[in-house]
Motif scaffolding. Structure first.
Motif, mmCIF file in Angstrom:
data_model
loop_
_atom_site.group_PDB
_atom_site.id
_atom_site.type_symbol
_atom_site.label_atom_id
_atom_site.label_comp_id
_atom_site.label_asym_id
_atom_site.label_seq_id
_atom_site.Cartn_x
_atom_site.Cartn_y
_atom_site.Cartn_z
ATOM 1 N N GLY A 1 -3.696 -2.227 -0.115
ATOM 2 C CA GLY A 1 -2.687 -2.090 -1.160
ATOM 3 C C GLY A 1 -2.768 -3.189 -2.197
ATOM 4 O O GLY A 1 -3.459 -4.199 -2.023
ATOM 5 N N ASN B 177 -6.023 -0.590 -8.788
ATOM 6 C CA ASN B 177 -5.973 0.864 -8.952
ATOM 7 C C ASN B 177 -4.989 1.250 -10.060
ATOM 8 O O ASN B 177 -4.910 0.555 -11.079
ATOM 9 C CB ASN B 177 -5.567 1.493 -7.615
ATOM 10 C CG ASN B 177 -6.150 2.874 -7.429
ATOM 11 O OD1 ASN B 177 -6.893 3.341 -8.283
ATOM 12 N ND2 ASN B 177 -5.843 3.511 -6.334
ATOM 13 N N SER C 195 0.835 -1.193 0.000
ATOM 14 C CA SER C 195 0.000 0.000 0.000
ATOM 15 C C SER C 195 0.874 1.248 0.000
ATOM 16 O O SER C 195 2.073 1.182 0.256
ATOM 17 C CB SER C 195 -0.883 -0.053 1.250
ATOM 18 O OG SER C 195 -1.106 1.226 1.735
ATOM 19 N N CYS C 196 0.259 2.388 -0.310
ATOM 20 C CA CYS C 196 1.008 3.632 -0.270
ATOM 21 C C CYS C 196 0.914 4.266 1.091
ATOM 22 O O CYS C 196 1.369 5.381 1.297
ATOM 23 C CB CYS C 196 0.479 4.605 -1.310
ATOM 24 S SG CYS C 196 -1.054 5.380 -0.789
ATOM 25 N N PHE D 237 -1.838 0.981 -10.013
ATOM 26 C CA PHE D 237 -0.619 0.161 -10.048
ATOM 27 C C PHE D 237 -0.858 -1.160 -10.744
ATOM 28 O O PHE D 237 -0.008 -2.031 -10.731
ATOM 29 C CB PHE D 237 -0.151 -0.135 -8.624
ATOM 30 C CG PHE D 237 -0.013 1.087 -7.778
ATOM 31 C CD1 PHE D 237 1.000 1.999 -8.046
ATOM 32 C CD2 PHE D 237 -0.906 1.346 -6.757
ATOM 33 C CE1 PHE D 237 1.123 3.136 -7.276
ATOM 34 C CE2 PHE D 237 -0.782 2.489 -5.998
ATOM 35 C CZ PHE D 237 0.231 3.391 -6.252
ATOM 36 N N GLY E 278 -9.579 -0.406 0.294
ATOM 37 C CA GLY E 278 -9.000 0.551 -0.641
ATOM 38 C C GLY E 278 -9.027 0.031 -2.067
ATOM 39 O O GLY E 278 -9.034 -1.181 -2.294
ATOM 40 N N ASP E 279 -8.991 0.957 -3.001
ATOM 41 C CA ASP E 279 -9.122 0.575 -4.410
ATOM 42 C C ASP E 279 -7.986 -0.321 -4.876
ATOM 43 O O ASP E 279 -8.176 -1.205 -5.702
ATOM 44 C CB ASP E 279 -9.184 1.835 -5.274
ATOM 45 C CG ASP E 279 -10.532 2.511 -5.122
ATOM 46 O OD1 ASP E 279 -11.432 1.859 -4.541
ATOM 47 O OD2 ASP E 279 -10.678 3.669 -5.541
ATOM 48 N N CYS E 280 -6.802 -0.088 -4.353
ATOM 49 C CA CYS E 280 -5.671 -0.915 -4.749
ATOM 50 C C CYS E 280 -5.959 -2.365 -4.464
ATOM 51 O O CYS E 280 -5.724 -3.244 -5.287
ATOM 52 C CB CYS E 280 -4.434 -0.517 -3.966
ATOM 53 S SG CYS E 280 -3.679 0.962 -4.549
ATOM 54 N N GLY F 88 -12.681 3.230 -2.168
ATOM 55 C CA GLY F 88 -12.149 4.564 -1.926
ATOM 56 C C GLY F 88 -10.648 4.569 -2.043
ATOM 57 O O GLY F 88 -10.000 3.536 -1.862
ATOM 58 N N CYS F 89 -10.102 5.717 -2.410
ATOM 59 C CA CYS F 89 -8.655 5.799 -2.505
ATOM 60 C C CYS F 89 -8.199 7.070 -1.824
ATOM 61 O O CYS F 89 -8.116 8.094 -2.457
ATOM 62 C CB CYS F 89 -8.189 5.798 -3.946
ATOM 63 S SG CYS F 89 -6.414 6.040 -4.114
ATOM 64 N N PRO F 90 -7.913 7.064 -0.587
ATOM 65 C CA PRO F 90 -8.210 6.011 0.399
ATOM 66 C C PRO F 90 -9.665 6.042 0.833
ATOM 67 O O PRO F 90 -10.309 7.083 0.679
ATOM 68 C CB PRO F 90 -7.317 6.405 1.567
ATOM 69 C CG PRO F 90 -7.204 7.886 1.477
ATOM 70 C CD PRO F 90 -7.251 8.226 0.034
ATOM 71 N N GLY G 38 -1.658 5.379 2.476
ATOM 72 C CA GLY G 38 -2.833 6.238 2.608
ATOM 73 C C GLY G 38 -3.923 5.503 3.352
ATOM 74 O O GLY G 38 -4.551 6.032 4.274
ATOM 75 N N CYS G 39 -4.123 4.252 2.960
ATOM 76 C CA CYS G 39 -5.156 3.447 3.606
ATOM 77 C C CYS G 39 -4.859 3.273 5.082
ATOM 78 O O CYS G 39 -5.755 3.302 5.914
ATOM 79 C CB CYS G 39 -5.252 2.085 2.944
ATOM 80 S SG CYS G 39 -6.078 2.151 1.366
HETATM 81 S S1 SF4 Z 1 -6.183 2.630 -2.306
HETATM 82 FE FE1 SF4 Z 1 -5.285 4.653 -2.563
HETATM 83 S S2 SF4 Z 1 -4.700 5.161 -0.490
HETATM 84 FE FE2 SF4 Z 1 -5.050 2.988 -0.464
HETATM 85 S S3 SF4 Z 1 -3.133 2.085 -0.865
HETATM 86 FE FE3 SF4 Z 1 -4.061 2.304 -2.836
HETATM 87 S S4 SF4 Z 1 -3.368 4.279 -3.560
HETATM 88 FE FE4 SF4 Z 1 -2.925 4.225 -1.397
#
Ligand code: SF4
Lengths: 666, 314, 160
Positions: free
Chosen positions: C83, C117, C44-45, C119, C110-112, C141-143, C47-48
């Motif tokens: 993520g 998402n 994940s980035c 990526f 999260g969308d990832c 949601g992102c996030p 954010g989540c």
């Molecule tokens: S869903 Fe958005 S916030 Fe969550 S890990 Fe993926 S990019 Fe980051």
């Protein structure tokens, strides 16, 4: 008495026979003679204790000039019983163990004689007999420590330590006794006792402390304990079990027999010092025990710790005697006796399990062990029982004994006042600190050695443990549980011995089957009932939880945080387990750390290898003994200048000496 | 073995069994409230335990029978000490066995078995937890033993029922310096033994800071439920003992049924009060570093020794 | 029982937004007012993670519905995965799933985690969580907003 003498002769005969027979049968013959000897003497001593008989025996021809004088009463019968009971199990164990492990002919021959000498010591009724038996024990035990000298280079150092300490001790004892003999003019203990009034106070004090230190060095009081962690681990396991389980008792026996029974009620400061030494011993021993990670050395230190507890008990009992509280004094003494008995058996057993582990795994370093509960289930369960006993948890023997001892200490706190009470508090402190540390030490031992998986990267070839080894260990394990669950039976026996020490009937064992209840104690613990009810609880809770749960069980890998790790080296080891405690007590133990890292050639920022060494020595050895050793070396150098082997010089010395004598005479 | 004794012993078990999760829930609630959050419902601990009993149990392939046995030993040792000690009445079953020294060592069985459980599955964190918990036990045990002596000196008995009865009859004992010092030592030890702040943070999620949690990281399902339940029960038991020693009024000493009811209610109120105080105290505390904990426990040890000395002298 | 459970879950599905299919042996009857989750970050980035942390803070307070995070999958009733699944995390994710006692639930947060998402076809990326495990519940949601997280977790923990 006759039975006992017969048993001694069986022991000696067996020893001689073992020299004659072929290699194959040697161990069996020696072990069988040990077993026969100890069974007979166990029966004889039990008989004497229960019937409160009293025998004496004199053989004037045996030793020149003085002859042998023996008495057999219910105090020394207790010690004989402990020794011989342990020896039965060890004899059985040795039949299996010795076949491969004890190769030295002389050790096999010496072992029965060693046991005989230990049975003889408590019987001695005169100074000469006593010293003769004591020396016999010292020499035979030194031979036993030397057994493995061909394969193990640590043996030499151990033997040096042991022989010097044991002879120092014997010299102190001898000096102490000689003071008494010259003051009273008798060398028979009963006559010394009768004429003890003739000994002046300063002589009494000196004799008291000489005897205390002398026997203390055998028992292993700090700072004279130094030989224990060297010598006990180096002897083969049956022998070290005997040394830790029974020989150490004789030190306590000496303190009780001579300091307490012979010198009578002394000044209270004697006993305050004894309590102080005892509590230092207990704390120091348990601390070293926690930090050690060599199985047998750890056990040897825990012997030091237990000896500390017994010395505390003896001291408190002496204090109570000198304050006139005989009833509680005998309660404490009973606790000491119980602790002696319990300690001999569980410590003997733990040494036997250590031997079995060494036999199977070829190592004694706990850091390399692990997972033994799966490979050696019976031995491991015995070890768990021993661990339970030594940590004083019910329903094992250690709990019963420490409970009686603790109640005694508590009564002493309540019934004494002023400086005496504070001294006892010191004893309590030692008792408490040692208790906590011992429990941790043995959680470590059992947890690291028995659970988890093996920590050594290569598994040595698995040797099957002979049945006799398991049987010997199991016998002691069962008696640990028995003593814990039926303490009233044991207390009945101990009460008789205590009565003889005080020459008065002071305690009353009341209470139902399987409970600890003595007059003078404030509670009666029904160990048996509590144990049974906890078994019922365990079964009940297990049943209920099975009823509620989905009855599903899945076997999976250990959770390694999602990684593919092999848990061999990621497990905690004994050293790391004791890490926090080692850091906490760093000021006391002062371990030596060293980190060496070597760099890659290209750049010193790339580290090729890191080597961490960690080493901790007995601090007392460094502080007290090392300077003494250095002094002795210097002295040796000086004298070697005088004696350089030149004949001329010797003639000159002789001439000067002769001149000096003549001048002196005229 | 009287009927009264048996029934009251069962009642004591039931009392602690029900109070233990409830008290934990109350503590969580008070703590949440102090943090200005709503917090989980008071019965949350019951829900958690119910769920755990229903779940599957996982067992590591490295583990031995200790893995199943240790939680059972832990809980049954807890139940045994509850049976032998005066909680709602001084006339409980096996009255004579309610010796403080024995209780200390029966509790030690539990600590030892759980420490072995931590080492059983050959994981790094389990060993770490066991090592730390054993370290703390080894230091709190002496303090506990000496405070046992201090608490018993006035009553001249180590039997808990006798001590509690003595305290009921001699109010002056309660305010003696010896008693107060001993109780404070006991409280510190209870905090350490039960793994509360400032010794251990029961709410931590970081393995490296764990002490007691780390030992049971490998347990699941009913094993976990048993361990958690008995930990709550041990804590409750220790609090019961502390409250009976410090403020024994209301405990049944007449062996009458009506008094038993009253004593249950009073004890519950007392416990809730204590637990509320502890929760408030915990919100103001941060966890001590592991190597600061010995200082705390050494403090407890010294307090206990002072208590004994003042008990002897006064 | 099973029929009843699935029937109930059908009945309750509309209440909780993202429940797709109860496939990992997830029973409403077991996870009742108590839900302990193991959070797994598979790429994940963060954010989540920030939003999950917020969901448990005093303002959103997911704890009041009996939801808690735990350190060990052995204690958990499910995984809270955030993520996109990177190659290196495939194995740990499966291991964590295995280490969780049944019945268990997999939540993609999260969308990832749901779709990959932006990526999705990136270097070293295996794909969304559903390529590795059966996902039961997704939080979009992102996030995702903490309220969404709390709402979903509540719907799972307390389906009434
Ligand atoms: S869903 Fe958005 S916030 Fe969550 S890990 Fe993926 S990019 Fe980051």
């Amino acid at each position: 008495m006759k039975l006992l003498l017969v048993s001694f002769s069986i022991g000696c005969l067996g020893a001689l026979l073992s020299l004659v027979v072929s290699d194959r049968y040697r161990i069996t013959v020696a072990s069988l003679s040990i077993i026969a000897e100890s069974i007979l003497s166990a029966f004889a001593s039990l008989n004497v204790i229960v019937d409160e008989k009293r025998y004496s025996f004199t053989a004037t021809q045996v030793l020149p000039l003085f002859g042998i004088k023996l008495t057999f009463n219910s105090v020394n019968a207790l010690f004989i019983f402990i020794t011989s009971f342990l020896a039965v199990a060890i004899g059985i164990y040795q039949m299996g163990y010795g076949k491969h492990a004890v190769r030295a002919k002389i050790s096999v021959f010496t072992f029965p004689i060693f046991i005989t000498s230990m049975l003889l010591i408590p019987l001695a009724a005169s100074v000469v007999t006593f010293m003769a038996a004591w020396e016999l024990m010292a020499i035979t035990s030194i031979i036993l420590v030397l057994t493995d000298h061909k394969v193990n280079n640590k043996v030499g150092k151990a033997t040096q330590w042991y022989s010097s300490m044991t002879h120092l001790g014997a010299a102190l004892i001898f000096l102490g006794l000689v003071i008494l003999v010259t003051a009273t003019g008798h060398q028979q203990f009963s006559l010394i006792f009768a004429n003890i009034g003739r000994v002046g106070t300063p002589e009494k004090c000196i004799a008291f402390f000489l005897i205390f230190l002398g026997f203390g060095s055998k028992a292993g009081i700090v700072p004279l304990h130094i030989w224990l962690p060297y010598a006990h681990p180096q002897a083969p396991s049956p022998m070290s079990a005997m040394m830790s389980g029974a020989m150490v008792n004789l030190g306590i026996y000496g303190i009780i027999r001579f300091d307490m029974m012979l010198l009578g009620r002394g000044a209270n400061w004697w006993w305050i010092i004894v309590v102080a030494v005892g509590s230092i011993t207990a704390i120091y021993g348990s601390l070293q025990c926690v930090l050690n990670s060599d199985l047998k050395q750890l056990l040897a230190y825990s012997t030091v710790d237990n000896v500390g507890l017994m010395v505390i008990g003896v001291g408190v009992s002496g204090l109570l005697i000198s304050a006139g509280e005989l009833k509680f004094a005998s309660l404490v003494m009973m606790g000491v006796f119980f602790q002696l008995l319990a300690h001999s058996i569980f410590k003997g057993m733990l040494f036997l399990t250590a031997g079995a582990i060494q036999y199977n795994r070829n190592t004694l370093s706990i850091d390399m062990l692990g997972g033994l509960l799966k490979t050696l289930p019976t031995i491991s369960i015995c070890m768990l029982i021993g661990v339970g006993s030594i940590s004083a948890i019910p329903p094992f023997s250690g709990f019963s004994s420490e409970f009686v001892l603790f109640e005694g200490l508590f009564q002493a706190v309540v019934h004494l006042s002023g400086i005496n009470a504070v001294a006892i508090l010191m004893g309590v402190t030692g008792f408490a600190l040692a208790g906590g540390l011992t429990a941790t030490a043995f959680i470590k031992t059992a947890g690291i050695a028995l659970l988890g998986i093996s920590r050594s990267p290569k598994n040595p070839p698995k040797t099957k443990i002979p049945f006799t080894m398991i049987a010997g260990t199991l016998m002691l394990a069962i008696s640990c549980v028995f003593m814990g669950m039926f303490p009233n039976l044991i207390l009945d026996i101990l009460e008789k011995s205590t009565r003889t020490v005080f020459a008065k009937n002071l305690l009353n064992i009341s209470g139902s089957f399987g409970s600890i209840s003595i007059t003078g104690m404030t509670s009666d613990i029904q160990v048996l009932i509590l144990f049974c009810s906890s078994i019922i609880f365990i079964l009940g809770i297990y049943g209920i939880s099975k009823l509620f749960s989905l009855r599903k069980l899945r076997i999976v890998d250990s959770w390694g945080c999602g990684s593919n790790y092999s848990s061999l080296r990621t497990q905690y080891t004994a050293t790391s387990f004791a890490g926090p405690l080692q850091k906490i007590f760093e000021d006391i133990v002062k371990p030596a750390h060293d980190i060496k890292s070597s760099h890659a050639e290209e750049s010193k920022f790339y580290i090729k290898s890191v080597k961490y060494t960690y080493n901790f020595q007995d601090r007392i050895e460094m502080v007290i003994y090392d300077p003494i050793k250095r002094l002795i070396l210097i002295w040796g150098k000086v004298t070697s200048n005088i004696q350089n082997g030149s004949v001329h010089r010797y003639i000159a010395f002789g001439f000067i000496g002769l001149l000096a004598v003549m001048v002196f005479l005229t | 073995m009287s009927l009264f004794g048996s029934v009251t012993s069962l009642l004591q078990i039931l009392f602690v069994l029900l109070m233990a999760p409830l008290l934990n829930g109350i503590m969580l609630k008070v703590k949440s409230r102090a943090e200005r959050r709503v917090g989980p419902p008071i019965l949350q601990t019951f829900y958690d335990l119910r769920k755990l009993f229903k779940k599957e149990t996982l067992r590591s392939n490295n583990s031995t029978f200790i893995f199943t046995l240790a939680p059972l030993i832990l809980i049954s040792s807890t139940v045994v000490v509850i049976v032998v000690s005066p909680i709602i009445t001084t006339g409980e079953l096996f009255n004579g066995s309610g010796d403080l020294f024995a209780i200390v060592f029966i509790l030690l069985i539990g600590s030892m078995s759980i420490a072995l459980l931590g080492l059983d599955a050959a994981t790094a964190f389990g060993g770490m937890g066991s090592s730390r918990a054993a370290t703390i036990t080894s230091l709190s045990e002496p303090a506990l033993l000496v405070s046992v002596i201090a608490l018993s000196v006035q009553a001249k008995s180590t039997n808990l029922s006798v001590i509690v009865l003595g305290n009921v009859h001699h109010v002056s004992w309660l305010l003696s310096p010896s008693h107060i010092l001993a109780i404070s030592a006991l409280l510190i030890v209870i905090f350490a033994e039960a793994g509360r702040l400032p010794v251990d943070n029961p709410a931590t999620h970081l393995e490296l800071t764990m002490i007691y949690e780390a030992m049971i990281l490998e347990s699941s399902g009913e094993n976990l439920a048993l361990v958690k339940l008995s930990e709550f029960m041990r804590f409750t038991f220790l609090l019961c003992i502390a409250s009976n020693l410090f403020f024994p009024f209301g405990i049944d000493s007449t062996k009458s049924w009506i008094f038993i009811g009253i004593s249950c209610i009073l004890l519950a109120i007392k416990l809730i009060f204590i637990v509320g105080l502890i929760a408030l105290f915990e919100t103001t505390q941060a966890k001590l570093r592991l190597f600061r904990v010995p200082e705390l426990l050494a403090g407890a040890f010294v307090l206990a020794i002072l208590a004994t000395i003042s008990g002897i002298v006064v | 029982m099973k029929i009843l459970d699935s029937f109930l879950s059908l009945f309750k599905a509309p209440l909780s937004k993202g429940i797709s299919r109860p496939s990992n042996g997830y029973h409403f009857s077991t996870i009742n007012k108590s839900l302990t989750l193991r959070h797994v970050d598979v790429g994940s980035c963060n954010g989540c993670e920030i939003e999950i942390a917020s969901a448990f803070n005093p303002i959103y307070d997911a704890g009041r519905f009996g939801v808690a995070l735990t350190a060990s999958p052995r204690h958990a009733d499910g995984l809270l995965v955030t993520g996109v699944v990177t190659q290196n995390m495939v194995d740990p994710l499966i291991k964590t799933f295995d280490a969780t006692p049944n019945p268990k639930i997999v939540i993609a947060c999260g969308d990832c985690a749901i779709s990959g998402n932006l990526f999705k076809n990136g270097y070293g990326v295996k794909g969304p969580v559903s390529e590795v495990l059966n996902v039961d519940v997704s939080i979009m949601g992102c996030p995702p907003h903490p309220i969404d997280i709390v709402d979903t977790l509540r719907a799972i923990a307390d389906p009434k």
